[in-house]
Scaffold this motif. Structure first.
Motif, PDB file in Angstrom:
ATOM      1  N   ASN A 168       0.806  -1.233   0.000  1.00 48.22           N
ATOM      2  CA  ASN A 168       0.000   0.000   0.000  1.00 48.22           C
ATOM      3  C   ASN A 168       0.838   1.281   0.000  1.00 48.22           C
ATOM      4  N   GLU A 203      -5.696   4.400  -4.852  1.00 45.16           N
ATOM      5  CA  GLU A 203      -5.317   4.015  -6.205  1.00 45.16           C
ATOM      6  C   GLU A 203      -4.086   3.108  -6.216  1.00 45.16           C
ATOM      7  N   GLU A 218      -3.842   0.661  -9.153  1.00 47.10           N
ATOM      8  CA  GLU A 218      -3.824   1.440 -10.391  1.00 47.10           C
ATOM      9  C   GLU A 218      -2.469   2.129 -10.567  1.00 47.10           C
ATOM     10  N   LYS A 240     -11.715  -5.872  -9.843  1.00 43.87           N
ATOM     11  CA  LYS A 240     -12.533  -5.154  -8.851  1.00 43.87           C
ATOM     12  C   LYS A 240     -12.014  -3.747  -8.637  1.00 43.87           C
ATOM     13  N   TRP A 241     -10.733  -3.555  -8.871  1.00 42.95           N
ATOM     14  CA  TRP A 241     -10.129  -2.231  -8.724  1.00 42.95           C
ATOM     15  C   TRP A 241      -9.787  -1.643 -10.097  1.00 42.95           C
TER      16      TRP A 241
END
Lengths: 412, 412
Positions: free
Chosen positions: A177, A215, A218, A250-251
């Motif tokens: 993350n 994000e 992404e 899903k993202w």
């Protein structure tokens, strides 16, 4: 044994096992990872969402074989396909055409995938993905999230006993993350980095699950594009419980290489690696093979599993049942005066007691008590839903959880 | 198609395969490794020693799935055991007691083995053996025979595309059958060498098979003892066709670690690692696991396979049938004016044309013609016998071989 199930038969078999198998049972199924004395060691049979152990005790199972059982044990449509293929052949000198049918099916349902290849273990295909990335880019380094589980090959085995340091020489770890850290690493070393391998969400044992923030995926996708590195999705544990096109969808993220195993054939041994058109040539130049990679029965089982998952809306159902379970657990925890953390998506949930410490003491009492009362949760590994879980099973599991919370209350 | 079998259906399926699988079919089953145009690409079904392809052509099979089919396709006793176990469960959240029964069985029949563990691929257990050896000795180097095939993990994959050099940093290669070189290496570097891994005989593709000369294996055993290194037998390809106690027993040698796969469950996906008492603790400290390692059905299949192999005297029968095949081939080759070399043990034989060159041109014509006429030999990989081969099958194969030798004569 007044507290529910007893395990006399399991214990006898385990004593026999310890004489001929190091540790009795090894790996992720080791009883050392469950609550000592509160779980069975050997299963007898399974049907739907229910397991029966060798003492005749019955359980509603939320471990699902650690992922593979996505429809239910002994699923009629899958086992019918297995019966039909078994009458013909399984391991043969050359593959069956089921191989082609499954590759076509996966390519057809997966954004960005133009080819598929098959193996046996999740670890096989994660390693194979790295090799293809290295072959395609001519680069050597790979980036993974720290402590992420991608299997037991030397480059990723978290317990390094027996594996030389050189096995990890080309691996760099980043914090999950942390987009900034990933960006810095790629800015610095991008020309040497063949691939970034990530799970769609973080699901390490002995931790809360962590969804990708904002994000993150992404951004990882964009950074890989910018630096000519490949994005590999390790969907081994998560596949077919979040999105039939691959969990990163899903993202809104399409990886270059996608690793599946576990749920792909509802418990039959299979893994799959899917990739983009640009990687087809590199994939054909990496030599990876195994005696049983193309056996026909697991591939036939996978075709039936995918058909059933799609036709039945299983992912939505697992989401709904998982939500009901999680909400019910949170409510009963609160009523019993406990602060619990539910993490992960509802179809792959995990519950732990807040401030339970590194020993997971409350979780172990809770899960042990639930096991004694006929529900299999795991104290420090994420759980799984399967399509066979129905409202009444969740209700029954929640009723058991009330008693299990009471056991924790009594113990602390 | 006047020359026998035609492959229109296979060719159509292969064209579909090429669109969704890199190379169409990959690994050891790739049609690129057979005689182009003369073999089918996809099998339909198998029974006994016979296979049927997707065009309906029938074959007597001497490739045996590249080893696993040791009793015969669709063997009644094995498939009955599979049926019984399947009705109970296969992949479950915890293992079945079949795991314990198979470990007990293997330990009981294998000199020097006091424990067993299970996985899916031969490559899994060869790599696992190295890890246990490193853990037990605290040393890092391993020694293998040059170009030996031990699987597709990075340390041993002979085609290094996609695998970094660091994967092979701890591996030293020696010449097969050269005791003096092994002794020199161990004398020099013994304190750093964890293990020597050897196949019971040399069976590399694109080579004659080579039996261990004189005291080679015994000497390797003694050198390992002297230097505190472990001897690992990679019996993946050879197991259960030479000696039920492990193939090195044929040469009076007991390894410290023994790797099995292929024939252990007559085509069901399973591998096994067996070890000595001294290595039990190290084995329990190396973390290796896989979702499907302990699935019950392949383990039940293995129990039935081992029972049947032992009760039927299958090894002696395969030896006798292999001998009849090899003698018949040598005789027919001679009558046709060819000089051929038969190598390997009769149950795992290989035939090539002497001075055929690196292209294996005569072998490819011979094997291609045999395929067209309904017998599966391999041009540059060893063959296998199975218990289902009977005298009449060998006679039929030899009759086909006469025509195949005639085809070679016509072509050169």
């Amino acid at each position: 044994m007044g507290d529910g199930h007893g395990f006399a038969e399991s214990d006898q078999w385990f004593a026999r096992a310890e004489r001929v198998i190091p540790g009795g049972i090894y790996g992720h199924q080791s009883p050392a990872l469950l609550t000592r004395g509160e779980y069975p060691s050997f299963m007898h049979s399974g049907d739907g969402c229910r397991l029966r152990d060798v003492d005749g005790n019955r359980y509603i199972d939320f471990i699902c074989g650690y992922g593979p059982i996505v429809l239910g044990y002994n699923h009629p449509a899958v086992e019918k396909a297995v019966d039909q293929q078994r009458r013909l052949g399984d391991t043969m000198t050359l593959p069956s055409v089921r191989t082609v049918e499954l590759a076509e099916r996966l390519v057809g349902m997966t954004p960005g995938a133009e080819w598929a290849m098959f193996a046996k273990n999740g670890s096989d295909v994660c390693t194979w993905a790295l090799a293809i990335a290295r072959q395609a880019t001519g680069r050597e380094l790979v980036v993974m999230a720290d402590h992420a589980y991608h299997g037991v090959h030397g480059w990723c085995n978290g317990i390094t006993n027996g594996f030389p340091d050189s096995d990890r020489a080309s691996v760099r770890a980043v914090k999950w993350n942390d987009s900034a850290q990933l960006e810095t690493l790629l800015d610095q070393d991008g020309e040497r980095i063949a691939a970034v391998i990530l799970t769609p969400f973080r699901h390490e044992a002995f931790e809360d699950s962590v969804m990708p923030s904002g994000e993150y995926l992404e951004k990882a996708r964009a950074l890989c594009h910018r630096h000519g590195a490949l994005l590999i999705s390790d969907d081994v544990r998560t596949g077919f419980r979040l999105d039939m096109g691959g969990s990163m969808q899903k993202w809104g993220v399409t990886p270059d290489l996608l690793c599946y195993s576990k749920a792909i054939a509802n418990g039959h041994a299979l893994s799959a690696l899917l990739g983009s058109e640009a990687l087809r040539d590199a994939a054909s130049k990496v030599f990876v093979t195994g005696t049983f990679y193309l056996q026909a029965v697991p591939i036939a089982a996978s075709l039936a599993t995918l058909t059933e998952l799609g036709a039945s809306g299983a992912i939505d159902h697992m989401h709904a049942m998982g939500l009901k379970l999680c909400e019910g657990l949170a409510e009963r925890a609160g009523a019993a005066g406990f602060d619990v953390r539910l993490s992960g998506p509802p179809s792959i949930p995990y519950m732990r007691f807040t401030d339970d410490g590194t020993g997971f003491d409350r979780s172990r009492v809770f899960c042990g008590a639930a096991s004694r009362l006929g529900v299999l949760f795991h104290p420090h590994h994420n759980w799984f839903l399967m399509a066979a879980h129905q409202e009444k099973d969740i209700d029954e599991a929640l009723a058991v959880s009330e008693q299990a919370f009471a056991s924790v209350k009594a113990a602390f």
